[in-house]
Motif scaffolding. Structure first.
Motif, PDB file in Angstrom:
ATOM      1  N   ARG A 134       0.838  -1.193   0.000  1.00 27.35           N
ATOM      2  CA  ARG A 134       0.000   0.000   0.000  1.00 27.35           C
ATOM      3  C   ARG A 134       0.874   1.244   0.000  1.00 27.35           C
ATOM      4  N   GLN A 135       0.291   2.327  -0.491  1.00 29.10           N
ATOM      5  CA  GLN A 135       1.008   3.599  -0.531  1.00 29.10           C
ATOM      6  C   GLN A 135       0.056   4.724  -0.171  1.00 29.10           C
ATOM      7  N   ALA A 136       0.362   5.391   0.922  1.00 24.30           N
ATOM      8  CA  ALA A 136      -0.415   6.539   1.360  1.00 24.30           C
ATOM      9  C   ALA A 136       0.178   7.808   0.745  1.00 24.30           C
ATOM     10  N   PHE A 178       5.009  -2.749   2.509  1.00 23.82           N
ATOM     11  CA  PHE A 178       4.516  -4.117   2.515  1.00 23.82           C
ATOM     12  C   PHE A 178       3.335  -4.257   3.456  1.00 23.82           C
ATOM     13  N   VAL A 179       2.343  -5.038   3.037  1.00 21.39           N
ATOM     14  CA  VAL A 179       1.183  -5.329   3.880  1.00 21.39           C
ATOM     15  C   VAL A 179       1.135  -6.818   4.229  1.00 21.39           C
ATOM     16  N   ARG A 238       2.110 -17.384   5.323  1.00 16.91           N
ATOM     17  CA  ARG A 238       1.648 -16.001   5.190  1.00 16.91           C
ATOM     18  C   ARG A 238       2.502 -15.105   6.070  1.00 16.91           C
ATOM     19  N   ASN A 239       2.836 -13.954   5.542  1.00 13.16           N
ATOM     20  CA  ASN A 239       3.579 -12.942   6.293  1.00 13.16           C
ATOM     21  C   ASN A 239       2.757 -11.670   6.344  1.00 13.16           C
ATOM     22  N   TYR A 240       2.846 -10.972   7.471  1.00 12.05           N
ATOM     23  CA  TYR A 240       2.105  -9.726   7.623  1.00 12.05           C
ATOM     24  C   TYR A 240       3.003  -8.638   8.190  1.00 12.05           C
ATOM     25  N   ALA A 241       2.738  -7.417   7.790  1.00 15.12           N
ATOM     26  CA  ALA A 241       3.366  -6.286   8.449  1.00 15.12           C
ATOM     27  C   ALA A 241       2.816  -6.185   9.871  1.00 15.12           C
ATOM     28  N   ASP A 242       3.644  -5.720  10.776  1.00 16.18           N
ATOM     29  CA  ASP A 242       3.213  -5.599  12.169  1.00 16.18           C
ATOM     30  C   ASP A 242       1.970  -4.721  12.300  1.00 16.18           C
ATOM     31  N   SER A 243       1.872  -3.718  11.456  1.00 17.28           N
ATOM     32  CA  SER A 243       0.781  -2.750  11.548  1.00 17.28           C
ATOM     33  C   SER A 243      -0.581  -3.351  11.209  1.00 17.28           C
ATOM     34  N   VAL A 244      -0.600  -4.492  10.525  1.00 13.61           N
ATOM     35  CA  VAL A 244      -1.883  -5.087  10.118  1.00 13.61           C
ATOM     36  C   VAL A 244      -2.090  -6.477  10.713  1.00 13.61           C
ATOM     37  N   SER A 245      -1.075  -7.023  11.337  1.00 12.88           N
ATOM     38  CA  SER A 245      -1.171  -8.373  11.901  1.00 12.88           C
ATOM     39  C   SER A 245      -2.320  -8.447  12.901  1.00 12.88           C
ATOM     40  N   ALA A 266      -5.024   4.297   1.947  1.00  8.65           N
ATOM     41  CA  ALA A 266      -3.923   4.211   0.985  1.00  8.65           C
ATOM     42  C   ALA A 266      -4.446   3.621  -0.319  1.00  8.65           C
ATOM     43  N   VAL A 267      -3.611   3.672  -1.326  1.00  8.42           N
ATOM     44  CA  VAL A 267      -3.845   2.881  -2.528  1.00  8.42           C
ATOM     45  C   VAL A 267      -3.199   1.518  -2.299  1.00  8.42           C
ATOM     46  N   TYR A 268      -3.971   0.473  -2.483  1.00  6.20           N
ATOM     47  CA  TYR A 268      -3.494  -0.885  -2.251  1.00  6.20           C
ATOM     48  C   TYR A 268      -3.180  -1.547  -3.590  1.00  6.20           C
ATOM     49  N   TYR A 269      -2.005  -2.159  -3.651  1.00  5.91           N
ATOM     50  CA  TYR A 269      -1.534  -2.823  -4.857  1.00  5.91           C
ATOM     51  C   TYR A 269      -1.304  -4.308  -4.590  1.00  5.91           C
ATOM     52  N   CYS A 270      -1.718  -5.136  -5.535  1.00  5.86           N
ATOM     53  CA  CYS A 270      -1.308  -6.532  -5.468  1.00  5.86           C
ATOM     54  C   CYS A 270      -0.073  -6.714  -6.345  1.00  5.86           C
ATOM     55  N   ALA A 271       0.723  -7.684  -5.977  1.00  8.30           N
ATOM     56  CA  ALA A 271       1.982  -7.918  -6.669  1.00  8.30           C
ATOM     57  C   ALA A 271       2.268  -9.413  -6.717  1.00  8.30           C
ATOM     58  N   ALA A 272       3.089  -9.799  -7.688  1.00 11.30           N
ATOM     59  CA  ALA A 272       3.412 -11.210  -7.870  1.00 11.30           C
ATOM     60  C   ALA A 272       4.883 -11.371  -8.221  1.00 11.30           C
ATOM     61  N   LYS A 273       5.443 -12.486  -7.764  1.00  6.91           N
ATOM     62  CA  LYS A 273       6.781 -12.843  -8.194  1.00  6.91           C
ATOM     63  C   LYS A 273       6.863 -14.354  -8.312  1.00  6.91           C
ATOM     64  N   ARG A 274       7.626 -14.773  -9.296  1.00  4.55           N
ATOM     65  CA  ARG A 274       7.817 -16.207  -9.493  1.00  4.55           C
ATOM     66  C   ARG A 274       8.983 -16.625  -8.604  1.00  4.55           C
ATOM     67  N   ALA A 275       8.644 -17.140  -7.440  1.00  9.24           N
ATOM     68  CA  ALA A 275       9.676 -17.464  -6.460  1.00  9.24           C
ATOM     69  C   ALA A 275       9.125 -18.481  -5.476  1.00  9.24           C
ATOM     70  N   VAL A 276       9.992 -18.893  -4.566  1.00  7.49           N
ATOM     71  CA  VAL A 276       9.581 -19.837  -3.535  1.00  7.49           C
ATOM     72  C   VAL A 276       9.237 -19.123  -2.240  1.00  7.49           C
ATOM     73  N   LEU A 277      10.069 -18.153  -1.884  1.00  4.46           N
ATOM     74  CA  LEU A 277       9.905 -17.506  -0.593  1.00  4.46           C
ATOM     75  C   LEU A 277       9.145 -16.192  -0.717  1.00  4.46           C
ATOM     76  N   GLU A 278       8.329 -15.922   0.293  1.00  3.40           N
ATOM     77  CA  GLU A 278       7.646 -14.642   0.324  1.00  3.40           C
ATOM     78  C   GLU A 278       8.669 -13.545   0.616  1.00  3.40           C
ATOM     79  N   GLY A 279       8.404 -12.344   0.152  1.00  5.93           N
ATOM     80  CA  GLY A 279       9.313 -11.235   0.393  1.00  5.93           C
ATOM     81  C   GLY A 279       8.531 -10.003   0.794  1.00  5.93           C
ATOM     82  N   VAL A 280       9.230  -9.078   1.466  1.00  2.17           N
ATOM     83  CA  VAL A 280       8.577  -7.878   1.972  1.00  2.17           C
ATOM     84  C   VAL A 280       9.021  -6.616   1.247  1.00  2.17           C
TER      85      VAL A 280
END
Length: 123
Positions: free
Chosen positions: A37-39, A46-47, A57-64, A91-105
């Motif tokens: 998201r971007q305010a 990262f959200v 699943r990984n979460y930012a502390d602010s939304v956990s 904020a404006v919320y964006y979805c994103a994708a990556k071809r990978a194994v591990l989640e990233g922030v």
């Protein structure tokens, strides 16, 4: 992969909203999916992220504890359920994708982005 986010809008403090992000193309289950998201006046942050199969699943502390990311690999869609919304979630919320194994922030890790959907939480 092309991403199309939807579901944003105006909600009151303490309310709930669900965002969706539909992916076109093949092999959706090959992609780690995330929400950022971007305010106004701030950097994109990262959200949440979810692994290819949905088990991690990984979460930012602010939304956990308030937000839940999920995915449906049959419908090629990732969701963000947002509860107990606060004005600082605006904020404006964006979805994103990556071809990978591990989640990233980090946004730089993600190769594909949706167009963004505005979420506004009134106090």
């Amino acid at each position: 992969v092309q991403l199309q986010a939807s579901g944003g809008g105006l909600v009151q403090f303490g309310g709930a909203m669900r965002l969706s992000c539909a992916a076109s193309g093949r092999s959706f289950n090959s992609y780690v999916m995330a929400w950022f998201r971007q305010a106004p006046g701030k950097e994109r942050e990262f959200v949440a992220a979810i692994s290819r199969g949905g088990s991690n699943r990984n979460y930012a502390d602010s939304v956990s504890g308030r937000f839940t990311i999920s995915r449906d690999n049959v419908k090629n869609t990732v969701y963000l359920q947002m509860n107990s919304l606060k004005p600082e979630d605006t904020a404006v919320y964006y979805c994103a994708a990556k071809r990978a194994v591990l989640e990233g922030v980090y946004s730089s890790e993600y190769d594909y982005w949706g167009q963004g959907t505005q979420v506004t939480v009134s106090s």
